[in-house]
Design a protein around this motif. Sequence first.
Motif, PDB file in Angstrom:
ATOM      1  N   GLU A 114      16.335   2.415 -10.261  1.00  0.00           N
ATOM      2  CA  GLU A 114      16.700   3.706 -11.224  1.00  0.00           C
ATOM      3  C   GLU A 114      16.078   3.656 -12.880  1.00  0.00           C
ATOM      4  O   GLU A 114      15.845   4.218 -13.706  1.00  0.00           O
ATOM      5  CB  GLU A 114      18.476   3.347 -11.552  1.00  0.00           C
ATOM      6  CG  GLU A 114      18.866   3.849 -10.098  1.00  0.00           C
ATOM      7  CD  GLU A 114      20.023   3.772 -10.362  1.00  0.00           C
ATOM      8  OE1 GLU A 114      20.982   4.281  -9.171  1.00  0.00           O
ATOM      9  OE2 GLU A 114      21.491   2.459 -11.388  1.00  0.00           O
ATOM     10  N   GLU A 123      26.444   1.850 -12.809  1.00  0.00           N
ATOM     11  CA  GLU A 123      27.133   3.490 -12.414  1.00  0.00           C
ATOM     12  C   GLU A 123      28.622   3.544 -12.843  1.00  0.00           C
ATOM     13  O   GLU A 123      29.057   1.897 -12.939  1.00  0.00           O
ATOM     14  CB  GLU A 123      26.913   3.892 -11.274  1.00  0.00           C
ATOM     15  CG  GLU A 123      27.740   5.909 -11.201  1.00  0.00           C
ATOM     16  CD  GLU A 123      27.850   5.766  -9.892  1.00  0.00           C
ATOM     17  OE1 GLU A 123      28.260   7.390  -9.197  1.00  0.00           O
ATOM     18  OE2 GLU A 123      27.179   5.603  -9.047  1.00  0.00           O
ATOM     19  N   SER A 128      33.679   7.633 -11.100  1.00  0.00           N
ATOM     20  CA  SER A 128      33.116   8.488 -10.622  1.00  0.00           C
ATOM     21  C   SER A 128      33.455   9.173  -8.960  1.00  0.00           C
ATOM     22  O   SER A 128      33.773   9.121  -8.006  1.00  0.00           O
ATOM     23  CB  SER A 128      31.112   7.769 -10.377  1.00  0.00           C
ATOM     24  OG  SER A 128      30.880   8.246 -11.415  1.00  0.00           O
ATOM     25  N   ALA A 137      23.933  10.227  -7.510  1.00  0.00           N
ATOM     26  CA  ALA A 137      22.707  10.293  -7.720  1.00  0.00           C
ATOM     27  C   ALA A 137      21.488  10.659  -7.283  1.00  0.00           C
ATOM     28  O   ALA A 137      20.574   9.920  -6.364  1.00  0.00           O
ATOM     29  CB  ALA A 137      22.828   9.447  -9.497  1.00  0.00           C
TER      30      ALA A 137
END
Length: 314
Positions: A114, A123, A128, A137
């Motif tokens: 990432e 994250e 989420s 993602a």
Amino acid sequence: MKRSSRKPDLKKIKALPLKKRSSKVTVKDFCKPYQEGSTFKGFLDTLPDILAANDLRAIADRVLTAHQNKRPIVFGMGAHVIKVGLSPLIINFMQRGLISCIALNGAGAIHDVEIALEGKTSEDVAASLHKGKFGMALEAGELINKAVQEGLKSNEGMGTSIGKRLLKVSAPYAGMSILAMAADHGTPVTVHVSIGSDTIHMHPTFDGAATGKLSHNDFQTFTALVSQLEGGVFFNVGSAVVIPEVFLKAFSLARSAEGPIKNLTTINMDFIRHYRPSVNVVERPTLSDGKGFHLIGHHEIMLPLLAATILEDL
């Protein structure tokens, strides 16, 4: 035997002079106040000669000795080391020849990818999860799972395959990626995956059989490096379960196949002392011949402090 319930006669107690009693700490061991404008070496000289401050110096000395004697320095780590911004430190040590191999868990590989692709990671899981978006993602999962398929064809390890893939696609932040820079530098990175524990295992491109094969290839590479650790150093930084367990199995396999691993130094660095790093890294492998250390504290403080201590004397 039945004990007496009578109160002790304090008049019978024999005291002794403090001068004759052994003591663990003297004023010679005390710290010195820091002087404004001093160097980092000057700061190190102010630390007390006690407990973790002594361990810090001893670890730095052992790393430098291993480096000077051309012995392996293997660096196992969890994802949190990447998430608190320490990848440049790891890459710098690797490029200086102070790290012979890096062992990551699956999450470490994901966060590294990432960073390479977007320059950001970590994250907000709580935000989420209940929206059904946690771990969804796209790009990191696609790249890693594509790299695994490519690595399967050439029978490579997972770490090598991902690093090569990042270089192949010219990842925008490849210079901040441990996997990419290791592939570029020729330093082995092994990735040890626990199926079902990583976000990309939820993705439709995930191939469990291929991932298992490449991760097992990495285990064999890691074991071969562990078998050469006589006089070397093994770090476990921020992995509470996966890397300590993998290290213990690799150590056992190497010990069985190749013989004793003498004069081994192991270091565990984390926020607290977990069970597996304590027994599998610090205690058991060094029991017959070696020395294990704990350095407890925040990675973003302790690892740069140790790195600077090492580099100051390099």
